[in-house]
Design a protein around this motif. Structure first.
Motif, PDB file in Angstrom:
ATOM      1  N   ASP A  47      -5.127 -26.160  -9.279  1.00 47.53           N
ATOM      2  CA  ASP A  47      -6.443 -25.767  -9.796  1.00 47.53           C
ATOM      3  C   ASP A  47      -7.171 -24.906  -8.769  1.00 47.53           C
ATOM      4  O   ASP A  47      -7.777 -23.880  -9.111  1.00 47.53           O
ATOM      5  N   PHE A  48      -7.135 -25.311  -7.493  1.00 47.99           N
ATOM      6  CA  PHE A  48      -7.747 -24.527  -6.420  1.00 47.99           C
ATOM      7  C   PHE A  48      -7.068 -23.169  -6.279  1.00 47.99           C
ATOM      8  O   PHE A  48      -7.731 -22.132  -6.174  1.00 47.99           O
ATOM      9  N   LEU A  49      -5.728 -23.171  -6.279  1.00 49.97           N
ATOM     10  CA  LEU A  49      -4.993 -21.919  -6.092  1.00 49.97           C
ATOM     11  C   LEU A  49      -5.287 -20.939  -7.224  1.00 49.97           C
ATOM     12  O   LEU A  49      -5.580 -19.753  -6.973  1.00 49.97           O
ATOM     13  N   CYS A  50      -5.222 -21.397  -8.477  1.00 46.63           N
ATOM     14  CA  CYS A  50      -5.421 -20.499  -9.621  1.00 46.63           C
ATOM     15  C   CYS A  50      -6.851 -19.982  -9.686  1.00 46.63           C
ATOM     16  O   CYS A  50      -7.085 -18.814 -10.032  1.00 46.63           O
ATOM     17  N   ASN A  51      -7.814 -20.833  -9.358  1.00 42.97           N
ATOM     18  CA  ASN A  51      -9.202 -20.375  -9.367  1.00 42.97           C
ATOM     19  C   ASN A  51      -9.421 -19.289  -8.316  1.00 42.97           C
ATOM     20  O   ASN A  51     -10.094 -18.280  -8.567  1.00 42.97           O
ATOM     21  N   THR A  52      -8.824 -19.461  -7.147  1.00 43.61           N
ATOM     22  CA  THR A  52      -8.972 -18.473  -6.081  1.00 43.61           C
ATOM     23  C   THR A  52      -8.265 -17.170  -6.424  1.00 43.61           C
ATOM     24  O   THR A  52      -8.818 -16.084  -6.249  1.00 43.61           O
ATOM     25  N   GLN A  93     -22.380  -8.395   8.421  1.00 45.37           N
ATOM     26  CA  GLN A  93     -23.310  -8.510   7.308  1.00 45.37           C
ATOM     27  C   GLN A  93     -23.276  -7.264   6.428  1.00 45.37           C
ATOM     28  O   GLN A  93     -23.266  -7.352   5.198  1.00 45.37           O
ATOM     29  N   VAL A  94     -23.204  -6.081   7.079  1.00 48.60           N
ATOM     30  CA  VAL A  94     -23.139  -4.832   6.327  1.00 48.60           C
ATOM     31  C   VAL A  94     -21.868  -4.773   5.496  1.00 48.60           C
ATOM     32  O   VAL A  94     -21.863  -4.361   4.338  1.00 48.60           O
ATOM     33  N   GLU A  95     -20.738  -5.223   6.092  1.00 49.62           N
ATOM     34  CA  GLU A  95     -19.450  -5.220   5.376  1.00 49.62           C
ATOM     35  C   GLU A  95     -19.514  -6.118   4.147  1.00 49.62           C
ATOM     36  O   GLU A  95     -19.058  -5.751   3.061  1.00 49.62           O
ATOM     37  N   LYS A  96     -20.149  -7.304   4.316  1.00 48.66           N
ATOM     38  CA  LYS A  96     -20.261  -8.235   3.184  1.00 48.66           C
ATOM     39  C   LYS A  96     -21.110  -7.644   2.077  1.00 48.66           C
ATOM     40  O   LYS A  96     -20.790  -7.735   0.904  1.00 48.66           O
ATOM     41  N   GLU A  97     -22.253  -6.991   2.484  1.00 45.93           N
ATOM     42  CA  GLU A  97     -23.136  -6.396   1.483  1.00 45.93           C
ATOM     43  C   GLU A  97     -22.445  -5.249   0.768  1.00 45.93           C
ATOM     44  O   GLU A  97     -22.578  -5.066  -0.439  1.00 45.93           O
ATOM     45  N   THR A  98     -21.639  -4.447   1.561  1.00 44.73           N
ATOM     46  CA  THR A  98     -20.928  -3.326   0.958  1.00 44.73           C
ATOM     47  C   THR A  98     -19.897  -3.823  -0.047  1.00 44.73           C
ATOM     48  O   THR A  98     -19.751  -3.295  -1.154  1.00 44.73           O
ATOM     49  N   MET A  99     -19.143  -4.889   0.325  1.00 40.53           N
ATOM     50  CA  MET A  99     -18.136  -5.447  -0.579  1.00 40.53           C
ATOM     51  C   MET A  99     -18.772  -6.059  -1.818  1.00 40.53           C
ATOM     52  O   MET A  99     -18.216  -6.007  -2.906  1.00 40.53           O
ATOM     53  N   ALA A 100     -19.985  -6.624  -1.612  1.00 36.82           N
ATOM     54  CA  ALA A 100     -20.667  -7.229  -2.752  1.00 36.82           C
ATOM     55  C   ALA A 100     -21.043  -6.197  -3.782  1.00 36.82           C
ATOM     56  O   ALA A 100     -21.171  -6.495  -4.961  1.00 36.82           O
ATOM     57  N   GLU A 101     -21.219  -4.962  -3.297  1.00 32.59           N
ATOM     58  CA  GLU A 101     -21.581  -3.895  -4.215  1.00 32.59           C
ATOM     59  C   GLU A 101     -20.397  -3.434  -5.042  1.00 32.59           C
ATOM     60  O   GLU A 101     -20.559  -2.765  -6.053  1.00 32.59           O
ATOM     61  N   ILE A 102     -19.152  -3.726  -4.593  1.00 34.59           N
ATOM     62  CA  ILE A 102     -17.957  -3.309  -5.308  1.00 34.59           C
ATOM     63  C   ILE A 102     -17.375  -4.535  -6.021  1.00 34.59           C
ATOM     64  O   ILE A 102     -16.719  -5.367  -5.395  1.00 34.59           O
ATOM     65  N   PRO A 103     -17.666  -4.709  -7.302  1.00 38.35           N
ATOM     66  CA  PRO A 103     -17.176  -5.894  -8.017  1.00 38.35           C
ATOM     67  C   PRO A 103     -15.646  -5.883  -8.118  1.00 38.35           C
ATOM     68  O   PRO A 103     -15.042  -4.851  -8.375  1.00 38.35           O
ATOM     69  N   VAL A 104     -15.063  -7.042  -7.895  1.00 40.72           N
ATOM     70  CA  VAL A 104     -13.617  -7.195  -8.032  1.00 40.72           C
ATOM     71  C   VAL A 104     -13.320  -7.650  -9.456  1.00 40.72           C
ATOM     72  O   VAL A 104     -13.905  -8.624  -9.941  1.00 40.72           O
ATOM     73  N   GLN A 105     -12.435  -6.940 -10.127  1.00 38.83           N
ATOM     74  CA  GLN A 105     -12.067  -7.332 -11.497  1.00 38.83           C
ATOM     75  C   GLN A 105     -11.326  -8.656 -11.463  1.00 38.83           C
ATOM     76  O   GLN A 105     -10.339  -8.820 -10.739  1.00 38.83           O
ATOM     77  N   ARG A 106     -11.819  -9.617 -12.213  1.00 46.41           N
ATOM     78  CA  ARG A 106     -11.250 -10.968 -12.189  1.00 46.41           C
ATOM     79  C   ARG A 106      -9.843 -10.969 -12.782  1.00 46.41           C
ATOM     80  O   ARG A 106      -9.586 -10.322 -13.787  1.00 46.41           O
ATOM     81  N   GLY A 107      -8.941 -11.687 -12.136  1.00 48.12           N
ATOM     82  CA  GLY A 107      -7.582 -11.829 -12.640  1.00 48.12           C
ATOM     83  C   GLY A 107      -7.450 -13.044 -13.551  1.00 48.12           C
ATOM     84  O   GLY A 107      -8.415 -13.768 -13.809  1.00 48.12           O
ATOM     85  N   THR A 108      -6.257 -13.267 -14.028  1.00 49.70           N
ATOM     86  CA  THR A 108      -5.970 -14.447 -14.870  1.00 49.70           C
ATOM     87  C   THR A 108      -4.803 -15.200 -14.255  1.00 49.70           C
ATOM     88  O   THR A 108      -3.651 -14.799 -14.382  1.00 49.70           O
ATOM     89  N   ALA A 109      -5.128 -16.256 -13.564  1.00 44.41           N
ATOM     90  CA  ALA A 109      -4.097 -17.100 -12.948  1.00 44.41           C
ATOM     91  C   ALA A 109      -4.170 -18.481 -13.593  1.00 44.41           C
ATOM     92  O   ALA A 109      -5.223 -19.121 -13.592  1.00 44.41           O
ATOM     93  N   ILE A 110      -3.064 -18.930 -14.190  1.00 43.81           N
ATOM     94  CA  ILE A 110      -3.007 -20.244 -14.844  1.00 43.81           C
ATOM     95  C   ILE A 110      -1.813 -21.019 -14.311  1.00 43.81           C
ATOM     96  O   ILE A 110      -0.842 -20.437 -13.814  1.00 43.81           O
TER      97      ILE A 110
END
Length: 601
Positions: free
Chosen positions: A147-152, A16-33
């Protein structure tokens, strides 16, 4: 609390702590098409050489709210498996019972699976060039998987530009008569077994085998397609004109990305932006472009009326020698393109499906790069073009005043047509007769066809198709008088068709004039022959006038013994030479053959 329970509780807390810590570090969204491509003769060889088959299992059907729980990918080279990637994925959400019932993946299996971050880092390394379009991927009902792969990938900060082929669409195109086109049905068709159906790795591998077999099935069609495309490519001389037109549009700021060129079955080069907006033809008479007849920039060109198929009286042929001769038409060319481009954009704006449809419709047409345009324009400058030698502008146009129109037919007057005020009823009652008549016309039964057209007209069928069919039948019969009359009626009833029909009518008048001229010349020839025969007969009945002067044979006392029509006649009877008789008659000598001779006065 047991020791086991203590560690379990603390492990859950750590997670839970790891998830909360990761949630605090935003991941820059990529562009997959991803982009679906079509199989054709140009990409068939490279796809056969190497492709990646792909499949996913998910928690549900939405690529946004649901997640991938299993990934399978297989690299093929020439139909042989080279490398395989397979992994369950812990997506951080539960899998639905309905999804689990299909793929048999449970939440307990996912809890022990690697995280998305770990799996996708490995997947990106595995896919390599496939993520930048260097290698084509495939899947069955592929839009769902990609669609699933690119969104992920985008959500996790990865960039990708994937090109894929859908084996479902290919199966529908090339495999006929199947009950359905599910992957399992297509597997059975090709004799493939799938020990783990609805699991990503097994489905992905079998999808790759399906694609390779579909390539074999499609090969003959692709070869035919290749020949057709090669035939529709303009030749070098025609491409030079295409390059000039493209350069005009580009220089005026037009977007030429979707500008295409093709040579149609009638020998015209179509200039297209989804729709055709210009036509060019290199005919025996010379090269010409079709331009609207109201264009003022055509004043200094050699022009000619168009045929019905070329646009009728709304268009004219404008002859040219060098492509640069078309420079005064630049504004017209750009305006025609601009109007066409706007129509295409309006059509495409309704949906992405329509835009893909546009791309597919033009993918076999010829496109020119900027470098090719520059090279072709330089070649034009090197050529020495012969001047236009034809002169059609001052040719006398044949009119109805030059022919005798004598049309004999059994059609009823317009006043006796049934259902004239009820178009729907007229169509219902008359259309079947026209349809049968058109079938008979195509078979060559022209008289029967015209009888059926008459019935269609009588019952109130009034459509452009009827008058066009009439005209075609009369043209085949070389009954130009009836063709002219029926077209006059069609133009009067449907003025919006006047442009096309007027051009056909003009041609029919010219043909009738030529026909009647031929008949006139033949009649004059017969007349001259009859006069010659009569002259010969007259010459036989009139006695021939004797040639030369009559001459008298006399004795010494001056008595006439005999009169001859000529000296030749005297020679034949007396046997004295003609010179002696002539000399005696002229006083050169006294006698000839013992006789005196004297010309009769």
């Amino acid at each position: 609390m047991s020791i086991l329970g203590f560690f379990k509780k603390n492990a859950n807390l750590a997670t839970q702590v790891e998830k909360e810590t990761m949630a605090e570090i935003p991941v820059q969204r990529g562009t997959a098409i991803s982009k679906r491509i079509e199989l054709d003769f140009r990409n068939e060889s490279s796809i056969r050489n190497c492709y990646v088959s792909f499949d996913v299992e998910t928690t549900g059907l939405s690529p946004i709210s649901d997640r991938i729980v299993e990934i399978g990918a297989t690299i093929f080279q020439n139909g042989i498996v080279q490398r395989v990637f397979s992994s369950l994925v812990n997506p951080g959400i539960s899998i639905s019972q309905s999804a689990s019932a299909v793929n048999h993946i449970t939440n307990s299996m996912l809890n022990s699976a690697p995280s998305e971050k770990e799996v996708y880092s490995q997947l990106v390394d595995f896919l390599g060039d496939a993520l930048c379009g260097g290698i084509v991927m495939c899947a069955h009902n592929a839009k769902f998987d990609f669609d699933f792969l690119c969104n992920t990938l985008s959500r996790l900060g990865f960039n990708a530009n994937i090109e894929y082929i859908d084996t479902l669409s290919l199966s529908r195109k090339y495999l006929h008569g199947l009950e359905n086109y599910k992957q399992s049905t297509v597997e059975n068709y090709f004799g493939l077994t799938n020990p783990s159906s609805h699991r990503a790795a097994s489905d992905a591998e079998n999808c790759g085998h399906i694609l390779y077999r579909l390539l074999d099935v499609a090969s003959e069609s692709l070869e035919i397609e290749k020949r057709q495309i090669e035939q529709s490519k303009p030749n070098l001389q025609e491409l030079e004109v295409c390059a000039f037109i493209q350069n005009v549009i580009f220089q005026k700021g037009g977007d030429t990305k979707l500008l295409r060129f093709r040579k149609n079955s009638s020998g015209y080069v179509d200039v297209c932006c989804l729709y055709t907006f210009l036509k060019v033809k290199f005919a025996k008479k010379g090269a010409y472009i079709l331009i609207r007849s109201n264009c003022p920039a055509t004043e200094n060109y050699v022009t000619e009326l168009c045929t019905q198929s070329e646009g009728g009286t709304d268009y004219i042929r404008v002859y040219f020698s060098s492509p640069f001769d078309l420079e005064p038409l630049s504004e017209y060319i750009y305006k025609a393109f601009f109007n066409c481009y706007e129509s295409m954009e309006e059509y495409a704006s309704y949906s992405n499906y329509r835009r893909r449809e546009i791309e597919n419709s033009i993918r076999f047409m010829c496109a020119l790069t900027n470098e090719e345009v520059s090279s072709l324009l330089n070649e034009i400058k090197e050529h020495n073009y012969a001047p236009i030698t034809i002169s059609v502008a001052n040719e006398r146009q044949i009119s109805c005043d030059d022919v005798v129109i004598h049309a004999v037919y059994n059609r009823v007057p317009l006043s006796e047509i049934r259902n004239a005020d009820n178009w729907d009823k007229g169509f219902k009652m008359g259309f079947p007769h026209w349809e049968k008549g058109e079938d008979e016309r195509k078979k060559g039964n022209l008289v029967l066809a015209i009888e059926l057209f008459d019935k269609a007209r009588l019952n109130g069928y009034a459509a452009p198709a009827l008058y066009t069919s009439y005209a075609l039948a009369y043209r085949q019969l070389k009954d130009y008088s009836n063709e002219i009359v029926i077209l006059d009626e069609g133009i009067a009833r449907m003025p919006d068709q006047a442009s096309a029909w007027s051009a056909r009518r003009t041609k029919a008048i010219s043909l009738l004039f030529a026909q009647q001229e031929k008949e006139r010349i033949a009649a004059e020839k017969l007349k001259r022959q009859a006069e010659k025969v009569a002259q010969k007969e007259t010459a036989v009945s009139v006695p021939k006038k004797p040639r030369g002067r009559a001459i008298l044979q006399m004795d010494d006392s001056g008595n006439v013994i005999k009169e001859f029509d000529s000296i030749a006649a005297a020679v034949q009877e007396v046997g004295v030479s003609s010179k002696s008789i002539r000399d005696a008659a002229n006083g050169v000598q006294k006698r000839a053959g013992g006789y005196h001779w004297m010309y009769k006065t």
